[in-house]
Scaffold this motif. Structure first.
Motif, PDB file in Angstrom:
ATOM      1  N   SER A 168       0.803  -1.227   0.000  1.00 51.72           N
ATOM      2  CA  SER A 168       0.000   0.000   0.000  1.00 51.72           C
ATOM      3  C   SER A 168       0.834   1.274   0.000  1.00 51.72           C
ATOM      4  O   SER A 168       0.354   2.325  -0.427  1.00 51.72           O
ATOM      5  CB  SER A 168      -0.935   0.011   1.213  1.00 51.72           C
ATOM      6  N   THR A 169       2.072   1.243   0.468  1.00 51.09           N
ATOM      7  CA  THR A 169       2.884   2.456   0.547  1.00 51.09           C
ATOM      8  C   THR A 169       4.086   2.365  -0.382  1.00 51.09           C
ATOM      9  O   THR A 169       4.541   1.271  -0.746  1.00 51.09           O
ATOM     10  CB  THR A 169       3.385   2.709   1.977  1.00 51.09           C
ATOM     11  N   SER A 170       4.618   3.502  -0.738  1.00 51.00           N
ATOM     12  CA  SER A 170       5.782   3.553  -1.627  1.00 51.00           C
ATOM     13  C   SER A 170       6.993   2.882  -0.990  1.00 51.00           C
ATOM     14  O   SER A 170       7.754   2.180  -1.659  1.00 51.00           O
ATOM     15  CB  SER A 170       6.105   5.007  -1.974  1.00 51.00           C
ATOM     16  N   GLU A 171       7.176   3.097   0.298  1.00 48.99           N
ATOM     17  CA  GLU A 171       8.315   2.486   0.987  1.00 48.99           C
ATOM     18  C   GLU A 171       8.236   0.970   0.932  1.00 48.99           C
ATOM     19  O   GLU A 171       9.239   0.284   0.667  1.00 48.99           O
ATOM     20  CB  GLU A 171       8.358   2.966   2.438  1.00 48.99           C
ATOM     21  N   GLU A 172       7.052   0.423   1.136  1.00 45.77           N
ATOM     22  CA  GLU A 172       6.880  -1.028   1.096  1.00 45.77           C
ATOM     23  C   GLU A 172       7.077  -1.567  -0.311  1.00 45.77           C
ATOM     24  O   GLU A 172       7.639  -2.654  -0.498  1.00 45.77           O
ATOM     25  CB  GLU A 172       5.489  -1.399   1.614  1.00 45.77           C
ATOM     26  N   ILE A 173       6.627  -0.836  -1.304  1.00 45.03           N
ATOM     27  CA  ILE A 173       6.806  -1.269  -2.699  1.00 45.03           C
ATOM     28  C   ILE A 173       8.288  -1.372  -3.027  1.00 45.03           C
ATOM     29  O   ILE A 173       8.747  -2.354  -3.635  1.00 45.03           O
ATOM     30  CB  ILE A 173       6.101  -0.291  -3.651  1.00 45.03           C
ATOM     31  N   GLU A 174       9.059  -0.377  -2.626  1.00 44.25           N
ATOM     32  CA  GLU A 174      10.482  -0.373  -2.966  1.00 44.25           C
ATOM     33  C   GLU A 174      11.246  -1.447  -2.206  1.00 44.25           C
ATOM     34  O   GLU A 174      12.254  -1.966  -2.706  1.00 44.25           O
ATOM     35  CB  GLU A 174      11.068   1.010  -2.681  1.00 44.25           C
ATOM     36  N   LYS A 175      10.777  -1.810  -1.032  1.00 43.35           N
ATOM     37  CA  LYS A 175      11.429  -2.876  -0.277  1.00 43.35           C
ATOM     38  C   LYS A 175      11.084  -4.257  -0.831  1.00 43.35           C
ATOM     39  O   LYS A 175      11.876  -5.195  -0.725  1.00 43.35           O
ATOM     40  CB  LYS A 175      11.032  -2.806   1.192  1.00 43.35           C
ATOM     41  N   ALA A 176       9.899  -4.377  -1.427  1.00 44.37           N
ATOM     42  CA  ALA A 176       9.390  -5.694  -1.805  1.00 44.37           C
ATOM     43  C   ALA A 176       9.885  -6.194  -3.152  1.00 44.37           C
ATOM     44  O   ALA A 176       9.843  -7.402  -3.411  1.00 44.37           O
ATOM     45  CB  ALA A 176       7.857  -5.670  -1.811  1.00 44.37           C
ATOM     46  N   GLY A 177      10.340  -5.322  -4.026  1.00 42.26           N
ATOM     47  CA  GLY A 177      10.677  -5.792  -5.360  1.00 42.26           C
ATOM     48  C   GLY A 177      11.543  -4.823  -6.133  1.00 42.26           C
ATOM     49  O   GLY A 177      12.137  -3.895  -5.566  1.00 42.26           O
ATOM     50  N   PRO A 178      11.602  -4.999  -7.453  1.00 44.75           N
ATOM     51  CA  PRO A 178      12.526  -4.213  -8.282  1.00 44.75           C
ATOM     52  C   PRO A 178      12.029  -2.812  -8.615  1.00 44.75           C
ATOM     53  O   PRO A 178      12.771  -2.028  -9.200  1.00 44.75           O
ATOM     54  CB  PRO A 178      12.623  -5.055  -9.559  1.00 44.75           C
ATOM     55  N   TRP A 179      10.782  -2.489  -8.263  1.00 44.89           N
ATOM     56  CA  TRP A 179      10.219  -1.211  -8.670  1.00 44.89           C
ATOM     57  C   TRP A 179      10.538  -0.097  -7.681  1.00 44.89           C
ATOM     58  O   TRP A 179      10.445  -0.279  -6.471  1.00 44.89           O
ATOM     59  CB  TRP A 179       8.697  -1.318  -8.812  1.00 44.89           C
ATOM     60  N   GLY A 180      10.917   1.053  -8.211  1.00 45.57           N
ATOM     61  CA  GLY A 180      10.992   2.264  -7.423  1.00 45.57           C
ATOM     62  C   GLY A 180       9.720   3.067  -7.631  1.00 45.57           C
ATOM     63  O   GLY A 180       8.930   2.792  -8.535  1.00 45.57           O
ATOM     64  N   VAL A 181       9.496   4.072  -6.797  1.00 45.97           N
ATOM     65  CA  VAL A 181       8.334   4.954  -6.930  1.00 45.97           C
ATOM     66  C   VAL A 181       8.853   6.358  -7.225  1.00 45.97           C
ATOM     67  O   VAL A 181       9.586   6.938  -6.431  1.00 45.97           O
ATOM     68  CB  VAL A 181       7.479   4.972  -5.650  1.00 45.97           C
ATOM     69  N   SER A 182       8.477   6.898  -8.372  1.00 42.00           N
ATOM     70  CA  SER A 182       8.967   8.225  -8.758  1.00 42.00           C
ATOM     71  C   SER A 182       8.369   9.290  -7.846  1.00 42.00           C
ATOM     72  O   SER A 182       7.292   9.119  -7.278  1.00 42.00           O
ATOM     73  CB  SER A 182       8.619   8.521 -10.218  1.00 42.00           C
ATOM     74  N   ARG A 183       9.063  10.385  -7.743  1.00 41.45           N
ATOM     75  CA  ARG A 183       8.678  11.479  -6.860  1.00 41.45           C
ATOM     76  C   ARG A 183       9.457  12.721  -7.264  1.00 41.45           C
ATOM     77  O   ARG A 183      10.453  12.602  -7.975  1.00 41.45           O
ATOM     78  CB  ARG A 183       8.941  11.129  -5.389  1.00 41.45           C
ATOM     79  N   PRO A 184       9.031  13.901  -6.864  1.00 44.22           N
ATOM     80  CA  PRO A 184       7.882  14.241  -6.024  1.00 44.22           C
ATOM     81  C   PRO A 184       6.582  14.237  -6.818  1.00 44.22           C
ATOM     82  O   PRO A 184       6.595  14.426  -8.041  1.00 44.22           O
ATOM     83  CB  PRO A 184       8.213  15.651  -5.537  1.00 44.22           C
ATOM     84  N   PRO A 185       5.437  14.057  -6.134  1.00 45.29           N
ATOM     85  CA  PRO A 185       4.170  13.869  -6.841  1.00 45.29           C
ATOM     86  C   PRO A 185       3.618  15.129  -7.507  1.00 45.29           C
ATOM     87  O   PRO A 185       2.669  15.019  -8.274  1.00 45.29           O
ATOM     88  CB  PRO A 185       3.228  13.368  -5.742  1.00 45.29           C
ATOM     89  N   HIS A 186       4.168  16.303  -7.226  1.00 40.90           N
ATOM     90  CA  HIS A 186       3.726  17.472  -7.982  1.00 40.90           C
ATOM     91  C   HIS A 186       4.452  17.566  -9.324  1.00 40.90           C
ATOM     92  O   HIS A 186       4.195  18.480 -10.103  1.00 40.90           O
ATOM     93  CB  HIS A 186       3.919  18.767  -7.178  1.00 40.90           C
ATOM     94  N   LYS A 187       5.326  16.584  -9.601  1.00 33.03           N
ATOM     95  CA  LYS A 187       5.930  16.428 -10.927  1.00 33.03           C
ATOM     96  C   LYS A 187       5.454  15.130 -11.589  1.00 33.03           C
ATOM     97  O   LYS A 187       5.048  15.129 -12.740  1.00 33.03           O
ATOM     98  CB  LYS A 187       7.452  16.420 -10.823  1.00 33.03           C
ATOM     99  N   HIS A 188       5.532  14.059 -10.824  1.00 30.88           N
ATOM    100  CA  HIS A 188       5.151  12.756 -11.381  1.00 30.88           C
ATOM    101  C   HIS A 188       5.027  11.724 -10.272  1.00 30.88           C
ATOM    102  O   HIS A 188       5.578  11.882  -9.180  1.00 30.88           O
ATOM    103  CB  HIS A 188       6.172  12.269 -12.419  1.00 30.88           C
TER     104      HIS A 188
END
Length: 702
Positions: free
Chosen positions: A390-410
């Motif tokens: 559910s969270t970006s931190e958990e996504i990045e810990k769980a697999g190969p995907w990063g989460v782009s940021r900051p959200p006022h850009k993308h």
């Protein structure tokens, strides 16, 4: 939603109608204006930044009358940019300019406006927020209606002289808004970074932390704070098929009507006016900050890599009269592991090159080979079927995907190359095979140079996944002095929900298994990306390149302010790539592949190139300085996420502005030399003899 400061207000004192009671206070809930201290205490302890919520703000009868007047007498304009999709009225400050016959139809709306900007209520809000005096001279408010699919993406409201933002909800008073309908005001916490000089730089987290659902007669508000007051409006969700609620009743209730606006700093002639304060606030705005050193904390950061020219061919190996290198037999063997054989034939490649040379953009369908695309599709569908954390931190810990940021850009999931670049060596994941094996290879570089006539010097690749109901990339300009080549490999298996699209790989695979099928034949109808039906249109996820309104605006990464306006047929999904008949050489007598361009000369809406999410389609674009690029927010109603691979290539241009590509100039003999086949003799023979063709097909079906 942001509108230009010079357009969003009136500077002259309004000819306001007298309010009921002293300073309009009788229009508010009994005793409300005496509770400023209590609301101030709540405001001070609120998170992630200071904000307030007041239930039952106004006399309920007044607000019901306002809602009725709006529904009966006002019209709304649908508006869509890269940052929002809404229906909006005009600025309510302009009500005083209406004729008396029109004003008579809106008495309650006028009373409400005057009450909200009355001295008593402005003092009330100023006490709660500690923002200082608020202007009653500069009013700034509009009615926004969010129907299913409407949204407003992350921003901080910082522009001009705004001091306090507010939203007053006018949802159905007889039916409570349900949180699962969406439409909530969501607040984002900030992450504080410090640069090497110790300067504090704030950026919003990719995940919101507070969600405030709409409610009739509810006021939400906060002080505008540069680099801190980041928020969005959640998409209003359409009724799910099979819902137990009555269809008509449910759809009618999901209309998020609200009056939203800003209180500004005192203007000249008002108490509290400070000379030069507005200019000082402009200097502190987040738009100024985002053009500074804060970009170093963005994700992902560019990973530009120069090509190793020692692996490129010698001068003797280049095609006569050009700077292009021929594809060797070894190159072809490698490329056939990934690419459809159609795009490796001399006739097809020359047609692609000619079309790109004319249009500077092109789309190629069924670009990947049947075998590789089937493997890739299985991998993408498997990932999409799995539930993400559910969270970006958990996504990045769980697999190969990063989460782009900051959200006022993308905001989207991304992968970059693993670094294990070895042509011909599989990385394991089909997505990483593209990022680390095919795309950075010298063989693909040669193919791309032949297809575009450009000389490429560097590359940067990014696999992206835009999740439904979450992700987007706001418009940014390209600031490079020289044009760059960009590729978009769309690998979205749920392209518009079309059965034809979903079965594209299966068709490719079945064709590959038929013996004797010519490698460059494409007897199927090439127009796969047809205009979606009404039921399937308007779910976003499209990618667009658009001309900038200001040719001098070269900012590259600060995101949108007013937003880039989207033409109606693009926003609804009604614009598909249009067929562009490549100009085959006289010797070509077989069907050309599905080759498309994105726009025609007749179109003059600023859209230079666009791609709807689809399966196995490669787009090529030569992007000039200042051209804006964005990927539209993907609605939760879409049938799947948008998947693609984005590539950016540096281009080497000659002193005269040309890149040395074939056909770029010279006399007749040079032009004729440039039209010679761009494959080496051995490779060309491989396509002419039946035994070589059979051998290549067998490699394809392994």
């Amino acid at each position: 939603m942001k509108r230009k400061a010079e357009d969003d207000s009136t500077e002259e004192p309004l000819k306001k109608k007298p309010s009921r009671g002293l300073n309009g206070s009788s229009n508010f809930r009994d005793g409300l204006l005496q509770q400023a201290g209590e609301y101030h205490d709540q405001y001070l302890t609120s998170e992630p930044y200071q904000h307030g919520v007041i239930q039952g703000l106004l006399d309920s009868k007044l607000l019901r009358n306002v809602r009725t007047e709006i529904q009966d007498n006002l019209s709304f304009t649908p508006k869509e940019t890269d940052i929002y999709k809404i229906h909006q009225s005009g600025d309510l400050a302009n009500l005083d300019g209406l004729e008396d016959s029109s004003l008579k139809k809106l008495p309650s709306l006028l009373t409400l406006r005057d009450a909200l900007y009355s001295p008593a209520f402005r003092d009330f809000l100023s006490t709660i927020t500690g923002s200082g005096p608020l202007s009653g001279k500069k009013t700034d408010m509009a009615i926004n209606v969010y129907t299913p699919g409407c949204h407003l993406l992350c921003h901080d409201d910082v522009i001009g002289s705004r001091r306090v933002s507010y939203i007053l909800y006018l949802t159905d008073p007889d039916r409570s808004w349900k949180p699962e309908w969406g439409g909530a005001l969501r607040l984002y916490p900030t992450i504080v970074h410090r640069d090497k000089d110790g300067k504090e730089i704030k950026a919003p987290s990719p995940d919101y932390s507070v969600s405030i659902p709409p409610a009739f007669n509810q006021l939400s508000f906060f002080a505008v704070q540069p680099g801190e007051s980041f928020h969005d409006v959640e998409e209003v969700y359409a009724r799910q098929k099979g819902s137990e609620e009555a269809d008509d009743e449910d759809d009618e209730a999901r209309v998020r009507m609200a009056i939203s606006g800003w209180y500004h700093i005192p203007q000249q002639g008002e108490d509290g006016f400070v000379e030069g304060l507005e200019e000082s606030l402009a200097e502190r705005s987040s738009l100024q900050q985002l053009q500074g050193s804060g970009d170093q904390y963005d994700k992902p950061l560019p990973a530009v890599r120069p090509y190793d020219n020692t692996d490129s061919g010698s001068e003797e190996g280049k095609v006569d009269g050009t700077d292009e290198e021929p594809l060797t037999e070894e190159d072809l063997d490698f490329l056939l592991k990934y690419m459809a054989p159609t795009y490796l034939t001399p006739d097809t490649l020359e047609s692609v090159s000619e079309t790109f040379g004319d249009e500077c953009s092109i789309c190629l369908e069924k670009f990947l080979s049947a075998k590789f695309s089937a493997s890739l599709k299985d991998n993408v569908e498997k990932q999409e079927s799995e539930t993400l954390p559910s969270t970006s931190e958990e996504i990045e810990k769980a697999g190969p995907w990063g989460v782009s940021r900051p959200p006022h850009k993308h905001r989207f999931l991304y992968q970059q190359a693993s670094g294990a670049e070895a042509a011909g060596s599989s990385i394991g994941s089909p997505i990483q095979d593209l990022l680390s094996c095919l795309l950075p290879s010298q063989a693909f570089r040669k193919w791309l140079q032949l297809a575009t006539g450009l000389t490429l010097s560097s590359h940067d690749f990014l696999a992206r996944r835009f999740r439904r109901g979450k992700d987007y990339s706001l418009a940014t300009g390209y600031a490079g002095d020289e044009s760059q080549l960009e590729i978009i490999l769309s690998i979205t298996p749920t392209s518009g929900g079309s059965e034809d699209e979903d079965s594209a790989v299966k068709e490719d695979a079945s064709e590959a298994k038929q013996p004797g099928t010519p490698l460059e034949s494409n007897d199927k109808n090439p127009q796969k990306n047809e205009v979606p039906s009404t039921e399937e249109a308007g779910f976003g996820g499209y990618m667009a390149y658009m001309a900038s309104d200001d040719a001098n605006d070269t900012s590259s990464n600060h995101g949108s302010n007013d937003g880039v306006e989207v033409p109606l047929d693009l926003s609804t999904g009604g614009r598909a790539s249009k067929p562009s008949a490549p100009k085959p050489k006289a010797k070509a007598n077989k069907a050309d592949p599905a080759v498309y361009q994105a726009a025609t000369d007749e179109e003059d809406d600023g859209v230079l190139f666009s791609m709807q999410p689809n399966w196995n389609t490669l787009g090529l674009v030569l992007r000039d300085k200042g051209v804006m690029r964005f990927t539209k927010y993907v609605s939760r109603q879409a049938k799947g996420d948008r998947w693609d691979v984005l590539g950016e290539f540096g281009v080497i241009f000659g002193d005269d502005g040309n890149d040395g590509a074939s056909g770029s100039g010279g006399d007749k003999e040079e032009d004729e030399a440039a039209e010679q086949p761009v494959f080496s003799q051995q490779a060309d023979l491989g396509f002419q003899h039946e035994e070589s063709e059979t051998e290549i097909e067998s490699t394809e079906s392994d």
